[in-house]
Design a protein around this motif. Structure first.
Motif, PDB file in Angstrom:
ATOM      1  N   MET A  34      -1.686  15.599 -11.969  1.00  0.00           N
ATOM      2  CA  MET A  34      -3.111  15.349 -12.129  1.00  0.00           C
ATOM      3  C   MET A  34      -3.823  15.406 -10.779  1.00  0.00           C
ATOM      4  N   LEU A  35      -3.158  14.960  -9.721  1.00  0.00           N
ATOM      5  CA  LEU A  35      -3.750  15.052  -8.384  1.00  0.00           C
ATOM      6  C   LEU A  35      -3.993  16.502  -8.003  1.00  0.00           C
ATOM      7  N   MET A  36      -3.061  17.373  -8.347  1.00  0.00           N
ATOM      8  CA  MET A  36      -3.228  18.800  -8.051  1.00  0.00           C
ATOM      9  C   MET A  36      -4.395  19.392  -8.836  1.00  0.00           C
ATOM     10  N   VAL A  37      -4.568  18.950 -10.067  1.00  0.00           N
ATOM     11  CA  VAL A  37      -5.706  19.419 -10.868  1.00  0.00           C
ATOM     12  C   VAL A  37      -7.016  18.967 -10.232  1.00  0.00           C
ATOM     13  N   LEU A  41       0.832  -1.200   0.000  1.00  0.00           N
ATOM     14  CA  LEU A  41       0.000   0.000   0.000  1.00  0.00           C
ATOM     15  C   LEU A  41       0.864   1.248   0.000  1.00  0.00           C
ATOM     16  N   MET A  42       1.839   1.314   0.919  1.00  0.00           N
ATOM     17  CA  MET A  42       2.689   2.497   1.006  1.00  0.00           C
ATOM     18  C   MET A  42       3.520   2.671  -0.255  1.00  0.00           C
ATOM     19  N   SER A  43       4.002   1.574  -0.793  1.00  0.00           N
ATOM     20  CA  SER A  43       4.777   1.639  -2.026  1.00  0.00           C
ATOM     21  C   SER A  43       3.935   2.188  -3.171  1.00  0.00           C
ATOM     22  N   ASP A  44       2.700   1.700  -3.289  1.00  0.00           N
ATOM     23  CA  ASP A  44       1.802   2.173  -4.351  1.00  0.00           C
ATOM     24  C   ASP A  44       1.420   3.635  -4.155  1.00  0.00           C
ATOM     25  N   VAL A  45       1.220   4.046  -2.902  1.00  0.00           N
ATOM     26  CA  VAL A  45       0.881   5.447  -2.616  1.00  0.00           C
ATOM     27  C   VAL A  45       2.022   6.361  -3.035  1.00  0.00           C
ATOM     28  N   PHE A  46       3.256   6.003  -2.674  1.00  0.00           N
ATOM     29  CA  PHE A  46       4.415   6.802  -3.066  1.00  0.00           C
ATOM     30  C   PHE A  46       4.529   6.895  -4.591  1.00  0.00           C
ATOM     31  N   THR A  47       4.292   5.793  -5.261  1.00  0.00           N
ATOM     32  CA  THR A  47       4.403   5.765  -6.716  1.00  0.00           C
ATOM     33  C   THR A  47       3.363   6.661  -7.371  1.00  0.00           C
ATOM     34  N   ILE A  48       2.120   6.576  -6.903  1.00  0.00           N
ATOM     35  CA  ILE A  48       1.039   7.383  -7.482  1.00  0.00           C
ATOM     36  C   ILE A  48       1.286   8.869  -7.267  1.00  0.00           C
ATOM     37  N   ILE A  49       1.667   9.232  -6.034  1.00  0.00           N
ATOM     38  CA  ILE A  49       1.897  10.648  -5.730  1.00  0.00           C
ATOM     39  C   ILE A  49       3.056  11.195  -6.552  1.00  0.00           C
ATOM     40  N   SER A  50       4.138  10.436  -6.670  1.00  0.00           N
ATOM     41  CA  SER A  50       5.316  10.900  -7.397  1.00  0.00           C
ATOM     42  C   SER A  50       5.085  10.969  -8.903  1.00  0.00           C
ATOM     43  N   SER A  51       4.362  10.000  -9.446  1.00  0.00           N
ATOM     44  CA  SER A  51       4.184   9.917 -10.896  1.00  0.00           C
ATOM     45  C   SER A  51       3.024  10.765 -11.409  1.00  0.00           C
ATOM     46  N   TYR A  52       2.004  10.916 -10.577  1.00  0.00           N
ATOM     47  CA  TYR A  52       0.789  11.575 -11.056  1.00  0.00           C
ATOM     48  C   TYR A  52       0.396  12.781 -10.208  1.00  0.00           C
ATOM     49  N   LEU A  76      -7.568  18.367  -7.229  1.00  0.00           N
ATOM     50  CA  LEU A  76      -7.750  19.027  -5.927  1.00  0.00           C
ATOM     51  C   LEU A  76      -8.021  20.520  -6.055  1.00  0.00           C
ATOM     52  N   LEU A  77      -8.174  21.020  -7.266  1.00  0.00           N
ATOM     53  CA  LEU A  77      -8.456  22.446  -7.467  1.00  0.00           C
ATOM     54  C   LEU A  77      -9.656  22.937  -6.649  1.00  0.00           C
ATOM     55  N   PRO A  78     -10.773  22.181  -6.590  1.00  0.00           N
ATOM     56  CA  PRO A  78     -11.899  22.640  -5.765  1.00  0.00           C
ATOM     57  C   PRO A  78     -11.539  22.805  -4.292  1.00  0.00           C
ATOM     58  N   VAL A  79     -10.647  21.938  -3.787  1.00  0.00           N
ATOM     59  CA  VAL A  79     -10.210  22.031  -2.388  1.00  0.00           C
ATOM     60  C   VAL A  79      -9.309  23.248  -2.205  1.00  0.00           C
ATOM     61  N   PHE A  80      -8.348  23.430  -3.123  1.00  0.00           N
ATOM     62  CA  PHE A  80      -7.460  24.591  -3.053  1.00  0.00           C
ATOM     63  C   PHE A  80      -8.256  25.896  -3.096  1.00  0.00           C
ATOM     64  N   ALA A  81      -9.278  25.934  -3.947  1.00  0.00           N
ATOM     65  CA  ALA A  81     -10.101  27.140  -4.075  1.00  0.00           C
ATOM     66  C   ALA A  81     -10.826  27.453  -2.776  1.00  0.00           C
ATOM     67  N   PHE A  82     -11.334  26.419  -2.130  1.00  0.00           N
ATOM     68  CA  PHE A  82     -12.017  26.605  -0.851  1.00  0.00           C
ATOM     69  C   PHE A  82     -11.051  27.168   0.192  1.00  0.00           C
ATOM     70  N   ILE A  83      -9.809  26.670   0.181  1.00  0.00           N
ATOM     71  CA  ILE A  83      -8.819  27.095   1.174  1.00  0.00           C
ATOM     72  C   ILE A  83      -8.367  28.533   0.926  1.00  0.00           C
ATOM     73  N   THR A  84      -8.032  28.879  -0.320  1.00  0.00           N
ATOM     74  CA  THR A  84      -7.515  30.227  -0.596  1.00  0.00           C
ATOM     75  C   THR A  84      -8.593  31.295  -0.462  1.00  0.00           C
ATOM     76  N   SER A 124      -6.004  27.474 -10.751  1.00  0.00           N
ATOM     77  CA  SER A 124      -5.619  26.838 -12.015  1.00  0.00           C
ATOM     78  C   SER A 124      -4.309  27.421 -12.522  1.00  0.00           C
ATOM     79  N   TYR A 125      -4.167  28.731 -12.393  1.00  0.00           N
ATOM     80  CA  TYR A 125      -2.930  29.376 -12.823  1.00  0.00           C
ATOM     81  C   TYR A 125      -1.762  29.007 -11.913  1.00  0.00           C
ATOM     82  N   VAL A 126      -2.030  28.890 -10.609  1.00  0.00           N
ATOM     83  CA  VAL A 126      -0.970  28.475  -9.687  1.00  0.00           C
ATOM     84  C   VAL A 126      -0.479  27.072 -10.037  1.00  0.00           C
ATOM     85  N   VAL A 127      -1.422  26.156 -10.229  1.00  0.00           N
ATOM     86  CA  VAL A 127      -1.070  24.777 -10.566  1.00  0.00           C
ATOM     87  C   VAL A 127      -0.372  24.718 -11.926  1.00  0.00           C
TER      88      VAL A 127
END
Length: 265
Positions: free
Chosen positions: A130-133, A116-127, A135-143, A162-165
């Motif tokens: 796309m994860l940041m894209v 699980l941890m290995s797959d999580v590290f791989t997904i976060i590092s490789s993608y 999460l745009l609705p979450v970032f917008a709520f925070i800012t 969107s411009y920040v990302v």
């Protein structure tokens, strides 16, 4: 120009486009039609995509402000821009840098025995792009919370983020990925460089919002960004806690196999 009926809505067309539905005047598909289509694609991309990339690299905050104020005809749509750049980022990280293979080697070197941890590290590092894209609705709520008094609504903050990302993804493609390529034989250094790149985000946020809200003093911008970072950390902790609890409950009551998936071997 001879008038004719639109092939889509049947309204009379007197120009090159229908005034009712916007469809182009009928042209038989031939060699000239294909050449014109290719030219239109090149012009649209060159004028929109590359123009927006150049403007974003120069000053993302100012570019976002201009777009928000209505200067949009030459710009690629900001949310679409984030998706295109994320696609390019994923292609480079997976096809050129081979991040999936590198992360597997890193997990072995660090003795990360949990799949699980290995797959999580791989997904976060490789993608991560796309994860940041996503999460745009979450970032917008925070800012929006620290900058609420400035009068921009939640959806406008989605465009801002969107411009920040987009800027962060561009800098990753143009600066970080070439450096990572040089260290592709050393997974530990690659991970260190990749993780260190996130330290640039606070500075990018300060630069962006100072460019966007150029009437706000820099000191006040920094204070608000510290608030953004604190809210982001709290949100991250909350998501981790809730996800962990949900994962454990699912493993206990629904499918015990997921617990084996997470258990170190």
């Amino acid at each position: 120009m001879i008038e004719e009926n639109c092939r889509n809505c049947k309204e009379v067309i007197s120009g090159n486009f229908c005034g009712h539905c916007g469809q182009r005047r009928y042209k038989r598909i031939n060699r000239n039609y294909i050449v014109e289509e290719i030219q239109d694609i090149f012009v649209d991309v060159n004028k929109g995509f590359f123009y927006s990339v150049f403007k974003t690299l120069r000053n993302p905050g100012k570019t976002a402000r201009e777009y928000m104020e209505g200067n949009r005809v030459d710009h690629y749509k900001p949310i679409a821009l984030t998706f295109v750049l994320a696609g390019i980022s994923i292609f480079v990280s997976s096809s050129v840098l081979k991040f999936d293979d590198i992360m597997k080697n890193f997990s072995e070197q660090q003795h990360i025995n949990s799949k699980l941890m290995s797959d999580v590290f791989t997904i976060i590092s490789s993608y991560y792009a796309m994860l940041m894209v996503l999460l745009l609705p979450v970032f917008a709520f925070i800012t929006r919370i620290p900058f609420k008094k400035e009068g921009h609504n939640y959806y406008e903050h989605i465009v801002m983020n969107s411009y920040v990302v987009s800027y962060y993804t561009l800098m990753s493609i143009l600066v970080m990925y070439p450096i990572l390529f040089l260290f592709r034989q050393n997974p530990e250094k690659m991970m260190l460089i990749s993780q260190a790149s996130f330290l640039a985000l606070p500075f990018i946020l300060v630069w962006f919002f100072k460019g966007f809200y150029n009437h706000i003093p820099l000191k006040k911008i920094i204070i608000k960004i510290l608030g953004v970072l604190a809210l982001t950390l709290l949100t991250y902790i909350l998501v981790v806690v809730v996800s962990t609890i949900a994962f454990i409950l699912y493993g206990v009551f629904v499918d015990k196999g997921v617990l084996e998936y997470a258990k170190p071997k």
